[in-house]
Write a protein that holds these residues in place. Sequence first.
Motif, PDB file in Angstrom:
ATOM      1  N   PHE A  98       4.575  14.926   2.073  1.00 41.83           N
ATOM      2  CA  PHE A  98       5.602  13.894   2.109  1.00 41.83           C
ATOM      3  C   PHE A  98       6.082  13.640   3.535  1.00 41.83           C
ATOM      4  O   PHE A  98       6.360  12.489   3.906  1.00 41.83           O
ATOM      5  CB  PHE A  98       6.788  14.297   1.226  1.00 41.83           C
ATOM      6  CG  PHE A  98       7.860  13.246   1.131  1.00 41.83           C
ATOM      7  CD1 PHE A  98       7.659  12.089   0.400  1.00 41.83           C
ATOM      8  CD2 PHE A  98       9.071  13.416   1.794  1.00 41.83           C
ATOM      9  CE1 PHE A  98       8.644  11.113   0.322  1.00 41.83           C
ATOM     10  CE2 PHE A  98      10.058  12.447   1.719  1.00 41.83           C
ATOM     11  CZ  PHE A  98       9.847  11.294   0.979  1.00 41.83           C
ATOM     12  N   VAL A  99       6.187  14.690   4.343  1.00 40.17           N
ATOM     13  CA  VAL A  99       6.579  14.535   5.747  1.00 40.17           C
ATOM     14  C   VAL A  99       5.553  13.692   6.494  1.00 40.17           C
ATOM     15  O   VAL A  99       5.909  12.771   7.255  1.00 40.17           O
ATOM     16  CB  VAL A  99       6.745  15.911   6.419  1.00 40.17           C
ATOM     17  CG1 VAL A  99       6.876  15.762   7.940  1.00 40.17           C
ATOM     18  CG2 VAL A  99       7.964  16.640   5.862  1.00 40.17           C
ATOM     19  N   ILE A 100       4.268  13.967   6.282  1.00 39.67           N
ATOM     20  CA  ILE A 100       3.206  13.191   6.938  1.00 39.67           C
ATOM     21  C   ILE A 100       3.247  11.740   6.468  1.00 39.67           C
ATOM     22  O   ILE A 100       3.146  10.801   7.276  1.00 39.67           O
ATOM     23  CB  ILE A 100       1.833  13.822   6.654  1.00 39.67           C
ATOM     24  CG1 ILE A 100       1.754  15.227   7.277  1.00 39.67           C
ATOM     25  CG2 ILE A 100       0.708  12.938   7.196  1.00 39.67           C
ATOM     26  CD1 ILE A 100       0.515  15.994   6.898  1.00 39.67           C
ATOM     27  N   PHE A 101       3.401  11.559   5.157  1.00 34.36           N
ATOM     28  CA  PHE A 101       3.453  10.203   4.600  1.00 34.36           C
ATOM     29  C   PHE A 101       4.629   9.420   5.171  1.00 34.36           C
ATOM     30  O   PHE A 101       4.485   8.241   5.573  1.00 34.36           O
ATOM     31  CB  PHE A 101       3.567  10.277   3.075  1.00 34.36           C
ATOM     32  CG  PHE A 101       3.811   8.948   2.414  1.00 34.36           C
ATOM     33  CD1 PHE A 101       2.763   8.084   2.162  1.00 34.36           C
ATOM     34  CD2 PHE A 101       5.101   8.566   2.060  1.00 34.36           C
ATOM     35  CE1 PHE A 101       2.987   6.853   1.560  1.00 34.36           C
ATOM     36  CE2 PHE A 101       5.332   7.340   1.463  1.00 34.36           C
ATOM     37  CZ  PHE A 101       4.273   6.481   1.209  1.00 34.36           C
ATOM     38  N   THR A 102       5.806  10.033   5.240  1.00 31.94           N
ATOM     39  CA  THR A 102       6.995   9.348   5.750  1.00 31.94           C
ATOM     40  C   THR A 102       6.831   8.985   7.218  1.00 31.94           C
ATOM     41  O   THR A 102       7.200   7.876   7.642  1.00 31.94           O
ATOM     42  CB  THR A 102       8.245  10.233   5.571  1.00 31.94           C
ATOM     43  OG1 THR A 102       8.367  10.613   4.196  1.00 31.94           O
ATOM     44  CG2 THR A 102       9.500   9.498   6.001  1.00 31.94           C
ATOM     45  N   GLY A 103       6.265   9.901   8.013  1.00 29.87           N
ATOM     46  CA  GLY A 103       6.040   9.614   9.428  1.00 29.87           C
ATOM     47  C   GLY A 103       5.074   8.456   9.637  1.00 29.87           C
ATOM     48  O   GLY A 103       5.325   7.567  10.452  1.00 29.87           O
ATOM     49  N   VAL A 104       3.970   8.468   8.881  1.00 32.53           N
ATOM     50  CA  VAL A 104       2.992   7.381   8.996  1.00 32.53           C
ATOM     51  C   VAL A 104       3.587   6.063   8.509  1.00 32.53           C
ATOM     52  O   VAL A 104       3.377   5.002   9.129  1.00 32.53           O
ATOM     53  CB  VAL A 104       1.718   7.727   8.191  1.00 32.53           C
ATOM     54  CG1 VAL A 104       0.765   6.539   8.156  1.00 32.53           C
ATOM     55  CG2 VAL A 104       1.022   8.941   8.796  1.00 32.53           C
TER      56      VAL A 104
ATOM     57  N   SER B 117       0.821  -1.220   0.000  1.00 33.91           N
ATOM     58  CA  SER B 117       0.000   0.000   0.000  1.00 33.91           C
ATOM     59  C   SER B 117       0.852   1.266   0.000  1.00 33.91           C
ATOM     60  O   SER B 117       0.561   2.222  -0.748  1.00 33.91           O
ATOM     61  CB  SER B 117      -0.937  -0.002   1.216  1.00 33.91           C
ATOM     62  OG  SER B 117      -0.190  -0.073   2.421  1.00 33.91           O
ATOM     63  N   PHE B 118       1.925   1.294   0.789  1.00 35.03           N
ATOM     64  CA  PHE B 118       2.744   2.511   0.874  1.00 35.03           C
ATOM     65  C   PHE B 118       3.523   2.792  -0.409  1.00 35.03           C
ATOM     66  O   PHE B 118       3.507   3.931  -0.902  1.00 35.03           O
ATOM     67  CB  PHE B 118       3.684   2.421   2.078  1.00 35.03           C
ATOM     68  CG  PHE B 118       2.982   2.586   3.392  1.00 35.03           C
ATOM     69  CD1 PHE B 118       2.648   3.852   3.868  1.00 35.03           C
ATOM     70  CD2 PHE B 118       2.626   1.481   4.139  1.00 35.03           C
ATOM     71  CE1 PHE B 118       1.988   4.005   5.072  1.00 35.03           C
ATOM     72  CE2 PHE B 118       1.963   1.631   5.355  1.00 35.03           C
ATOM     73  CZ  PHE B 118       1.646   2.894   5.820  1.00 35.03           C
TER      74      PHE B 118
ATOM     75  N   LEU C  73       3.969   2.782  10.957  1.00 31.85           N
ATOM     76  CA  LEU C  73       3.218   1.553  10.699  1.00 31.85           C
ATOM     77  C   LEU C  73       4.072   0.422  10.133  1.00 31.85           C
ATOM     78  O   LEU C  73       3.539  -0.652   9.838  1.00 31.85           O
ATOM     79  CB  LEU C  73       2.060   1.847   9.738  1.00 31.85           C
ATOM     80  CG  LEU C  73       0.974   2.770  10.289  1.00 31.85           C
ATOM     81  CD1 LEU C  73      -0.112   2.989   9.241  1.00 31.85           C
ATOM     82  CD2 LEU C  73       0.371   2.218  11.578  1.00 31.85           C
ATOM     83  N   SER C  74       5.355   0.661   9.976  1.00 34.30           N
ATOM     84  CA  SER C  74       6.254  -0.409   9.534  1.00 34.30           C
ATOM     85  C   SER C  74       7.292  -0.703  10.615  1.00 34.30           C
ATOM     86  O   SER C  74       7.226  -1.735  11.292  1.00 34.30           O
ATOM     87  CB  SER C  74       6.933  -0.037   8.211  1.00 34.30           C
ATOM     88  OG  SER C  74       7.628   1.207   8.330  1.00 34.30           O
TER      89      SER C  74
END
Length: 337
Positions: free
Chosen positions: A169-175, A136-137, A179-180
């Motif tokens: 992108f910052v939010i995406f990288t943090g999430v 998904s990511f 979650l990984s």
Amino acid sequence: MSIWELLLAFVVVVLMLVALLANVLVLMCFLYSADIRKQVPGLFILNLTFCNLLMAVSSMPLTLAGIIYKSQPGGDQVCHVVGFLETFLTTNSMLSMAALSIDRWIAVVFPLSYHSKMRYRDAALILSYTWVHSASFPIVAASLSWVGFHHLYASCTLYNKRPEDRTQFVIFTGVFHALSFLLSLVVLCFTYLKVLKVARFHCKRIDVITMQTLVLLVDIHPSVRERCLEEQRRRRQRATKKISTFIGTFILCFAPYVITRLVELSSVVHINSHWGIISKCLAYSKAVSDPFVYSLLRHQYKKTWKDIINKILKRSSINSSALAGEPHSRNLPQLNE
């Protein structure tokens, strides 16, 4: 190339070769031994092995080329595919380790109901989740063009080139890392600490029985008593060492890279390019350590390898004896004549 770059390139080559060899050995053991294939954890180990092998043949060679040429190796399409695979495989391997820890937790804490709680169907469902979660990511990142060659790590990975997308992108990288990496670490710590608690409880029970036996056996030789006490100490340390290895290698290999990726999002801190590649190499080293931590050093895999080696040696000895006997058999008619 500088001395640092030559050294880093050499490290990547060593990691790539050892990862290929070690994971191929695990795969050979899995294919050879029916007992290993019957076990449910074998599915998780097989999935982890395939992730490590694909990492060794896709991401590591491009990182090596990036270190040598200091630029993107290949075209954009190749880099996008490798960056997608790198994100998918890293996440999948983390979740596979978490799945293995869950399997061991159920086996140790709930031994009587293990076969009903962890069947092949349950393992397949867990693996399906890891694949969906892992895919998904990178799918989201690829659709938003957040995959490309990152000079800091000399590899094709998650990378945002557009300043207007920085917040997203910052939010995406943090999430993504929460979650990984963080999710897998929490699962590892929770399950293995529960396993350690049960192991220590059983060790205490065995120690009590052992001490009672030693007290009753007054005529026992001092050397035998000392060996019993030494075995007690080893038993207490064995579970702690194994669990420390599982959690420690995970943190040591992945934490520097994840922390570097998060610190990189801040424009205040400058990260040296050599450190970026070193952190990437540490993440790659997990593909080297996994075969030994989870497979090759276990008794069942050692026994399988002994069987494989004995079979190979037996065949070679039969072939050599046949070749040695062939000229002798040819000379028999001449001798009879």
